[in-house]
Design a protein around this motif. Sequence first.
Motif, short mmCIF file in Angstrom:
data_model
loop_
_atom_site.label_atom_id
_atom_site.label_comp_id
_atom_site.label_asym_id
_atom_site.label_seq_id
_atom_site.Cartn_x
_atom_site.Cartn_y
_atom_site.Cartn_z
N GLY A 1 0.09 54.76 47.23
CA GLY A 1 0.40 53.61 46.40
C GLY A 1 -0.50 52.43 46.70
O GLY A 1 -0.98 51.74 45.79
N ALA B 1 4.78 45.43 38.44
CA ALA B 1 4.97 46.86 38.20
C ALA B 1 5.36 47.15 36.76
O ALA B 1 4.95 48.15 36.18
N ARG C 1 -5.80 50.37 39.89
CA ARG C 1 -5.04 51.20 38.96
C ARG C 1 -3.65 50.63 38.73
O ARG C 1 -3.09 50.01 39.62
N TRP D 1 2.28 49.87 46.25
CA TRP D 1 1.38 49.33 45.22
C TRP D 1 1.62 47.84 45.05
O TRP D 1 0.68 47.04 45.04
N SER D 2 2.88 47.43 44.93
CA SER D 2 3.20 46.04 44.67
C SER D 2 2.83 45.14 45.85
O SER D 2 2.21 44.09 45.68
N ALA E 1 -3.99 53.01 45.26
CA ALA E 1 -4.03 52.80 43.81
C ALA E 1 -4.17 51.32 43.49
O ALA E 1 -4.91 50.93 42.57
N ALA E 2 -3.47 50.45 44.24
CA ALA E 2 -3.58 49.02 44.01
C ALA E 2 -4.97 48.50 44.34
O ALA E 2 -5.56 47.73 43.58
N TRP F 1 6.20 54.54 46.66
CA TRP F 1 4.86 54.40 46.07
C TRP F 1 4.73 53.04 45.38
O TRP F 1 3.75 52.32 45.55
N CYS G 1 0.51 50.47 38.15
CA CYS G 1 1.62 51.12 38.83
C CYS G 1 2.15 52.24 37.94
O CYS G 1 2.78 52.00 36.92
N THR H 1 0.62 45.62 48.15
CA THR H 1 -0.84 45.53 48.26
C THR H 1 -1.41 44.66 47.16
O THR H 1 -2.27 43.79 47.41
N MET H 2 -0.94 44.85 45.94
CA MET H 2 -1.45 44.08 44.82
C MET H 2 -1.16 42.59 44.97
O MET H 2 -1.98 41.73 44.61
#
Length: 262
Positions: free
Chosen positions: A224, A106, A232, A246-247, A227-228, A242, A234, A249-250
């Motif tokens: 979030g 992130a 995209r 994102w984290s 976006a991952a 969010w 963070c 998933t990434m």
Amino acid sequence: MIELGTCRWWLTDRVALDRELVVARRPRDVVDVAGRWIAEALGEHGFCWLVKTRTVHRQVGGVVQQVALQAGSYNRVGGLISISTHVAVRDPAVRTWRLAHPQVVAEPVDRDFVCGHLLGYASGRANGYVYGDAQDGDLDLTDPAQRVGHLGRFVAMVREGVLSWFAEASEPDSIVSSRAGDYTVDPVAVLEWLAYHGRFDLVHSYAERYRARRPGTERRWVDGAAAAREGRPCQHKGDSVWAMAWSATMLTTGAGDQRLSG
């Protein structure tokens, strides 16, 4: 078994240290002597005082465990002298990992933070490891005559509750379901530390625990995660839900596999 790292400390004349604590007048001097007093009392556990960072710390295995002392903004000579305290676990190796994988973290910056929050939340009030309130970690050292007593009670609290907090927060298997992980100011840092250890099973577990504790945030979580998957960066570090989506998933899906293998 976890082994303590080396930490230099010298046995101080406790009577002289108590006297120095009582006669100190400037807030900065009181904080410094208080830090030395605490480190001296916890020296048998491997702690020492770093005046530059105002932390009582020790190294355990590969991590650094810290109690940070922060002087109150209203401290004045001849007036109030208060200190707030924070606990943290840091890992120098995760700093290297973050810098090596900037696209899946992130904040791709030079940082070693793993977990931390106000010490009061980790305090043991009674019967061992029972979490307290934020104010339990505050120290009022205004009255010179009461400083030694206040610090003595503080150190007893650290022994009863905070050492257990450090043990929980310093192991991947235990941090996932701990109050250390629940209260940390940066849960994404925990996810990244677990990924650094290759414990993607625990990344899933910790993310799901975090999500379950926050009903009503489903839309932000979906955004979030999307976006991952779309690659995209963070962009919502101020929104922990969010950012956690994102984290997680990434770090655990195909979105980050190639970058993590590099």
